[in-house]
Design a protein around this motif. Sequence first.
Motif, PDB file in Angstrom:
ATOM      1  N   ARG A   1       0.864  -1.186   0.000  1.00 39.40           N
ATOM      2  CA  ARG A   1       0.000   0.000   0.000  1.00 39.40           C
ATOM      3  C   ARG A   1       0.898   1.232   0.000  1.00 39.40           C
ATOM      4  O   ARG A   1       1.722   1.411   0.891  1.00 39.40           O
ATOM      5  CB  ARG A   1      -0.902   0.031   1.217  1.00 39.40           C
ATOM      6  CG  ARG A   1      -1.639   1.373   1.387  1.00 39.40           C
ATOM      7  CD  ARG A   1      -2.616   1.349   2.508  1.00 39.40           C
ATOM      8  NE  ARG A   1      -3.806   0.677   1.978  1.00 39.40           N
ATOM      9  CZ  ARG A   1      -4.895   0.443   2.676  1.00 39.40           C
ATOM     10  NH1 ARG A   1      -4.964   0.798   3.934  1.00 39.40           N
ATOM     11  NH2 ARG A   1      -5.923  -0.163   2.125  1.00 39.40           N
TER      12      ARG A   1
ATOM     13  N   ASN B   1     -14.933  10.937  -3.120  1.00 35.19           N
ATOM     14  CA  ASN B   1     -15.661   9.890  -3.825  1.00 35.19           C
ATOM     15  C   ASN B   1     -15.529  10.054  -5.337  1.00 35.19           C
ATOM     16  O   ASN B   1     -15.361   9.071  -6.069  1.00 35.19           O
ATOM     17  CB  ASN B   1     -17.135   9.908  -3.407  1.00 35.19           C
ATOM     18  CG  ASN B   1     -17.899   8.741  -3.958  1.00 35.19           C
ATOM     19  OD1 ASN B   1     -17.496   7.597  -3.782  1.00 35.19           O
ATOM     20  ND2 ASN B   1     -19.006   9.023  -4.620  1.00 35.19           N
TER      21      ASN B   1
ATOM     22  N   THR C   1     -12.029   8.870  -6.344  1.00 36.06           N
ATOM     23  CA  THR C   1     -11.955   7.409  -6.270  1.00 36.06           C
ATOM     24  C   THR C   1     -12.701   6.775  -7.443  1.00 36.06           C
ATOM     25  O   THR C   1     -12.224   5.813  -8.044  1.00 36.06           O
ATOM     26  CB  THR C   1     -12.529   6.898  -4.935  1.00 36.06           C
ATOM     27  OG1 THR C   1     -11.726   7.432  -3.874  1.00 36.06           O
ATOM     28  CG2 THR C   1     -12.520   5.389  -4.859  1.00 36.06           C
TER      29      THR C   1
ATOM     30  N   ASN D   1      -8.613   4.621 -11.562  1.00 32.94           N
ATOM     31  CA  ASN D   1      -8.421   3.201 -11.249  1.00 32.94           C
ATOM     32  C   ASN D   1      -7.370   3.046 -10.160  1.00 32.94           C
ATOM     33  O   ASN D   1      -6.354   3.732 -10.171  1.00 32.94           O
ATOM     34  CB  ASN D   1      -7.960   2.435 -12.491  1.00 32.94           C
ATOM     35  CG  ASN D   1      -9.064   2.269 -13.493  1.00 32.94           C
ATOM     36  OD1 ASN D   1     -10.241   2.192 -13.140  1.00 32.94           O
ATOM     37  ND2 ASN D   1      -8.707   2.226 -14.756  1.00 32.94           N
TER      38      ASN D   1
ATOM     39  N   LYS E   1      -7.620   5.196  -4.035  1.00 31.55           N
ATOM     40  CA  LYS E   1      -8.705   5.374  -3.077  1.00 31.55           C
ATOM     41  C   LYS E   1      -8.448   6.656  -2.299  1.00 31.55           C
ATOM     42  O   LYS E   1      -7.341   6.875  -1.816  1.00 31.55           O
ATOM     43  CB  LYS E   1      -8.769   4.196  -2.104  1.00 31.55           C
ATOM     44  CG  LYS E   1      -9.070   2.879  -2.782  1.00 31.55           C
ATOM     45  CD  LYS E   1      -9.186   1.764  -1.795  1.00 31.55           C
ATOM     46  CE  LYS E   1      -7.822   1.410  -1.263  1.00 31.55           C
ATOM     47  NZ  LYS E   1      -7.793   0.216  -0.420  1.00 31.55           N
ATOM     48  N   THR E   2      -9.463   7.490  -2.196  1.00 33.27           N
ATOM     49  CA  THR E   2      -9.341   8.728  -1.421  1.00 33.27           C
ATOM     50  C   THR E   2     -10.504   8.813  -0.444  1.00 33.27           C
ATOM     51  O   THR E   2     -11.616   8.369  -0.738  1.00 33.27           O
ATOM     52  CB  THR E   2      -9.356   9.980  -2.326  1.00 33.27           C
ATOM     53  OG1 THR E   2     -10.562  10.000  -3.074  1.00 33.27           O
ATOM     54  CG2 THR E   2      -8.175   9.994  -3.274  1.00 33.27           C
ATOM     55  N   THR E   3     -10.224   9.383   0.706  1.00 33.78           N
ATOM     56  CA  THR E   3     -11.266   9.646   1.677  1.00 33.78           C
ATOM     57  C   THR E   3     -10.819  10.804   2.562  1.00 33.78           C
ATOM     58  O   THR E   3      -9.660  11.202   2.537  1.00 33.78           O
ATOM     59  CB  THR E   3     -11.599   8.404   2.538  1.00 33.78           C
ATOM     60  OG1 THR E   3     -12.802   8.647   3.272  1.00 33.78           O
ATOM     61  CG2 THR E   3     -10.471   8.047   3.479  1.00 33.78           C
TER      62      THR E   3
ATOM     63  N   ASP F   1      -3.436   0.283  -3.388  1.00 31.57           N
ATOM     64  CA  ASP F   1      -3.077  -1.071  -2.967  1.00 31.57           C
ATOM     65  C   ASP F   1      -2.712  -1.894  -4.188  1.00 31.57           C
ATOM     66  O   ASP F   1      -3.432  -1.873  -5.188  1.00 31.57           O
ATOM     67  CB  ASP F   1      -4.255  -1.742  -2.248  1.00 31.57           C
ATOM     68  CG  ASP F   1      -4.574  -1.071  -0.922  1.00 31.57           C
ATOM     69  OD1 ASP F   1      -3.647  -0.540  -0.284  1.00 31.57           O
ATOM     70  OD2 ASP F   1      -5.748  -1.094  -0.516  1.00 31.57           O
TER      71      ASP F   1
ATOM     72  N   SER G   1      -3.381  12.543  -7.262  1.00 27.93           N
ATOM     73  CA  SER G   1      -4.750  12.435  -6.750  1.00 27.93           C
ATOM     74  C   SER G   1      -5.053  13.496  -5.706  1.00 27.93           C
ATOM     75  O   SER G   1      -6.193  13.946  -5.586  1.00 27.93           O
ATOM     76  CB  SER G   1      -4.987  11.038  -6.167  1.00 27.93           C
ATOM     77  OG  SER G   1      -4.883  10.076  -7.190  1.00 27.93           O
TER      78      SER G   1
ATOM     79  N   TRP H   1      -8.082  15.976  -6.143  1.00 27.54           N
ATOM     80  CA  TRP H   1      -9.083  16.177  -5.098  1.00 27.54           C
ATOM     81  C   TRP H   1      -9.314  17.668  -4.859  1.00 27.54           C
ATOM     82  O   TRP H   1     -10.456  18.124  -4.796  1.00 27.54           O
ATOM     83  CB  TRP H   1      -8.652  15.486  -3.799  1.00 27.54           C
ATOM     84  CG  TRP H   1      -9.614  15.690  -2.669  1.00 27.54           C
ATOM     85  CD1 TRP H   1     -10.778  15.010  -2.441  1.00 27.54           C
ATOM     86  CD2 TRP H   1      -9.502  16.651  -1.612  1.00 27.54           C
ATOM     87  NE1 TRP H   1     -11.391  15.492  -1.306  1.00 27.54           N
ATOM     88  CE2 TRP H   1     -10.623  16.494  -0.783  1.00 27.54           C
ATOM     89  CE3 TRP H   1      -8.555  17.618  -1.299  1.00 27.54           C
ATOM     90  CZ2 TRP H   1     -10.827  17.278   0.354  1.00 27.54           C
ATOM     91  CZ3 TRP H   1      -8.753  18.407  -0.168  1.00 27.54           C
ATOM     92  CH2 TRP H   1      -9.883  18.225   0.647  1.00 27.54           C
TER      93      TRP H   1
END
Length: 150
Positions: free
Chosen positions: A64, A87, A90, A94, A97-99, A110, A133, A137
């Motif tokens: 990761r 969201n 993400t 591909n 992952k973002t949050t 990952d 990313s 964002w």
Amino acid sequence: MSDPTSLPSFPPPMDEHPLRGRVLDALLDEGFRPSIDEDGDVAFKAQGQQVFVRCIDTQPPLMRVFGQWLVGDDVPGDELDRLRAANAVTGALNLVKTTVHDGRLVVAVDLVVSEGLDLRSLLGATIDAVLGSVQTWHATLREMTGTTGE
């Protein structure tokens, strides 16, 4: 007898953490200065930003690549706006992952890492994806909230 505190710090044996050893070697080859943090993650700076690599020696090995950034008061929008922007990123990218959690933007990729994989190229592309990313964002959040960047 010499002072034991003056002995050099040697990396762990390759069979102890094989993927982490490969990651350290690949980052050193690319000119980074990686270290191992208190969680056992590989930590280094890329483009002035703190980035981490967590290595999981399972079968197959997993990696990761991630970073965390405090969301300052100058960032537009409320929590829902920020989550919606995460969201959107993400969903559009591909593997990335973002949050937003506890006032931090978290971006992670990952990957399954096979033995013969060119880890230097994979890490380079993944680091760029994580840092890109973060920028995506911010741009998405500004677009969603109708604000302009500085």
